[in-house]
Write a protein that holds these residues in place. Structure first.
Motif, PDB file in Angstrom:
ATOM      1  N   ILE A   1       0.853  -1.190   0.000  1.00  0.00           N
ATOM      2  CA  ILE A   1       0.000   0.000   0.000  1.00  0.00           C
ATOM      3  C   ILE A   1       0.892   1.244   0.000  1.00  0.00           C
ATOM      4  O   ILE A   1       1.904   1.285   0.701  1.00  0.00           O
ATOM      5  N   GLY A   2       0.519   2.238  -0.785  1.00  0.00           N
ATOM      6  CA  GLY A   2       1.355   3.426  -0.897  1.00  0.00           C
ATOM      7  C   GLY A   2       0.634   4.716  -0.566  1.00  0.00           C
ATOM      8  O   GLY A   2      -0.568   4.862  -0.816  1.00  0.00           O
ATOM      9  N   PHE A   3       1.394   5.662  -0.043  1.00  0.00           N
ATOM     10  CA  PHE A   3       0.912   6.995   0.310  1.00  0.00           C
ATOM     11  C   PHE A   3       1.945   7.992  -0.170  1.00  0.00           C
ATOM     12  O   PHE A   3       3.149   7.814   0.059  1.00  0.00           O
ATOM     13  N   VAL A   4       1.488   9.072  -0.827  1.00  0.00           N
ATOM     14  CA  VAL A   4       2.387  10.150  -1.246  1.00  0.00           C
ATOM     15  C   VAL A   4       1.760  11.471  -0.808  1.00  0.00           C
ATOM     16  O   VAL A   4       0.625  11.778  -1.174  1.00  0.00           O
ATOM     17  N   GLY A   5       2.502  12.263  -0.047  1.00  0.00           N
ATOM     18  CA  GLY A   5       1.988  13.538   0.430  1.00  0.00           C
ATOM     19  C   GLY A   5       2.642  13.917   1.739  1.00  0.00           C
ATOM     20  O   GLY A   5       3.549  13.221   2.225  1.00  0.00           O
ATOM     21  N   LYS A   6       2.193  15.015   2.315  1.00  0.00           N
ATOM     22  CA  LYS A   6       2.723  15.457   3.603  1.00  0.00           C
ATOM     23  C   LYS A   6       2.104  14.625   4.716  1.00  0.00           C
ATOM     24  O   LYS A   6       0.885  14.552   4.848  1.00  0.00           O
ATOM     25  N   LEU A   7       2.948  14.000   5.512  1.00  0.00           N
ATOM     26  CA  LEU A   7       2.471  13.144   6.598  1.00  0.00           C
ATOM     27  C   LEU A   7       2.076  14.028   7.777  1.00  0.00           C
ATOM     28  O   LEU A   7       2.930  14.551   8.498  1.00  0.00           O
TER      29      LEU A   7
ATOM     30  N   ILE B   1       9.337   4.380   5.557  1.00  0.00           N
ATOM     31  CA  ILE B   1       9.123   5.828   5.590  1.00  0.00           C
ATOM     32  C   ILE B   1      10.225   6.435   4.733  1.00  0.00           C
ATOM     33  O   ILE B   1      11.362   6.609   5.165  1.00  0.00           O
ATOM     34  N   ALA B   2       9.877   6.739   3.485  1.00  0.00           N
ATOM     35  CA  ALA B   2      10.887   7.095   2.489  1.00  0.00           C
ATOM     36  C   ALA B   2      11.273   8.559   2.498  1.00  0.00           C
ATOM     37  O   ALA B   2      12.300   8.935   1.925  1.00  0.00           O
ATOM     38  N   GLY B   3      10.454   9.422   3.120  1.00  0.00           N
ATOM     39  CA  GLY B   3      10.741  10.855   3.096  1.00  0.00           C
ATOM     40  C   GLY B   3      10.556  11.426   1.701  1.00  0.00           C
ATOM     41  O   GLY B   3       9.852  10.861   0.860  1.00  0.00           O
ATOM     42  N   MET B   4      11.182  12.574   1.447  1.00  0.00           N
ATOM     43  CA  MET B   4      11.100  13.204   0.125  1.00  0.00           C
ATOM     44  C   MET B   4      11.885  12.368  -0.891  1.00  0.00           C
ATOM     45  O   MET B   4      13.012  11.978  -0.632  1.00  0.00           O
TER      46      MET B   4
END
Length: 414
Positions: free
Chosen positions: A203-209, A264-267
């Protein structure tokens, strides 16, 4: 306007680059696409320097009218006055003024724009066009909004809600144009994507946490899926909104025993490759959105999407048939992911998402819609990024049914 070169002045108190901002990213994608279609266009940018700003390649000229990180009421008024002066100095008979966002700063500056020359791009549903705050200030903003909207050349609507808000403020239907969030098809592609199995999912998420996008719900979903025997993991791309949120988020990862199953990959500068090679289902359970670029990019790479029904997300996913709309709950997200993986359904969701994204978020399609809206080209077929609400009601397919009551409950307060 004719087909010769044109000049547009862009007012963006958000900044122009160097920070993680949805409105700034939208602006960059839009004008990169516009300038690719109209290489002789002159785009002058008036912006607020938030620190570390990088002037974009599409800007012919860029002027920082403020260098204040804090942007309270006093700073907004000062920025608006400076922007109004700068607009008057640049205003010619054929110069258009693009207002990126319609908060107080840009509304003040808009008074310097001649009738028929303002191009409005509200960036947040129930934000830009909905007066809020103390009564005197809200009343002032309401008056400013109505005057600016009625004198504008065009209002671009990135969500159905923004379209309704423009209409309520008096903008005629023929001056409201739907607009998608431009995605570069040469970078974001579904080619080479592998089909996941039914018993394993990334599952993936892209954006400001942070609290607005609610990434912690993905952790709950991953934990539930693993309890049900699915080899689930999650990848989070983007910065944390605050050190406090980061601490709580990492603590929750540990509490759920997910240290080996969460990245948690960060930018990342290679978001396209992450979406294509490291994620099987995209999830964005936000409480407030316009039309997030991350969703458009994910769909372009053929990722089925699970989203909450805020901004344009629900309507977009419903219209595409490329995902599911859920209430903001970890169990509902887990059920939606299982449904997408069930009986080989993933491939069909993936195809629908990619097809819709190419038609509505492709950079050339978005540029064409923008240029048609400002009068650079004859109006052709509509380039819509969201579905008609009446159609959406018939097409809803979600793990937890989304009702009118759910929509109201999920809307952010004005």
């Amino acid at each position: 306007m004719g087909t010769d070169a044109f000049t547009e002045v862009v007012l963006t108190p958000w900044g122009v680059g160097g920070g993680y901002s949805g409105p700034v990213t939208f602006l960059g994608r839009l004008f990169s696409a516009v300038c690719a279609e109209e290489p002789d266009a002159r785009i002058d940018v008036l912006y607020r320097d938030r620190g570390g700003e990088e002037v974009p390649a599409w800007a012919t000229d860029a002027t920082a009218l403020s260098r204040r990180a804090h942007f309270g009421l006093r700073e907004q008024l000062a920025w608006g006055v400076r922007a109004a002066r700068a607009v008057r100095q640049r205003a010619g008979s054929e110069v258009l003024v693009h207002l990126q966002g319609l908060y107080l700063a840009n509304l003040v500056a808009a008074y310097a724009v001649p009738p028929g020359r303002a191009v409005l791009l509200p960036v947040l549903e129930r934000g830009d066009l909905v007066p809020a705050g103390a009564k005197p200030l809200a009343a002032l903003k309401s008056r400013l909004l109505r005057r600016v909207v009625r004198r504008a050349r065009v209002g671009f609507a990135i969500t159905c809600g923004i379209e309704r808000e423009l209409r309520a403020l008096g903008m005629p239907e023929d001056r409201i144009v739907p607009l998608g969030n431009a995605v570069d098809e040469s970078v974001f592609t579904s080619e080479g994507r592998a089909v996941p199995g039914a018993d394993a999912v990334r599952i993936g998420f892209v954006g400001k946490l942070g609290p607005i996008k609610r990434p912690q719900l993905l952790l709950d979903a991953v934990a539930m899926l693993r309890e049900r025997g699915v080899d689930a993991s999650a990848v989070f791309v983007g910065p944390f909104a605050s050190a406090e949120f980061e601490g709580g988020f990492r603590k929750r990862v540990a509490e759920l025993g997910l240290d080996e199953h969460v990245v948690i990959a960060g930018m990342r500068s290679d978001v396209a490759s992450v979406l294509r090679a490291e994620i099987d289902v995209f999830v964005l359970p936000s409480s407030s959105e316009g039309m997030p670029g991350a969703l458009a990019e994910a769909m372009m790479t053929g990722l089925p999407a699970v989203v909450t029904d805020v901004g344009a997300m629900g309507d977009t996913v419903i219209a595409s048939g490329g995902g599911l709309v859920v209430t903001p709950d970890g169990e509902r997200i887990a059920e939606a992911v299982e449904r997408i993986l069930d009986d080989g359904a993933w491939a069909e969701y993936s195809r629908r998402a990619a097809d819709f994204a190419h038609a509505h978020f492709g950079s050339r399609a978005v540029a064409a819609a923008y240029l048609e809206g400002i009068g650079r080209r004859p109006r052709g077929a509509a380039h819509v990024a969201v579905a008609d609400p009446a159609t959406s009601a018939r097409l809803v397919t979600s793990a937890a049914p989304v009702t009118a009551a759910t929509r109201r409950a999920e809307e952010p307060a004005a």
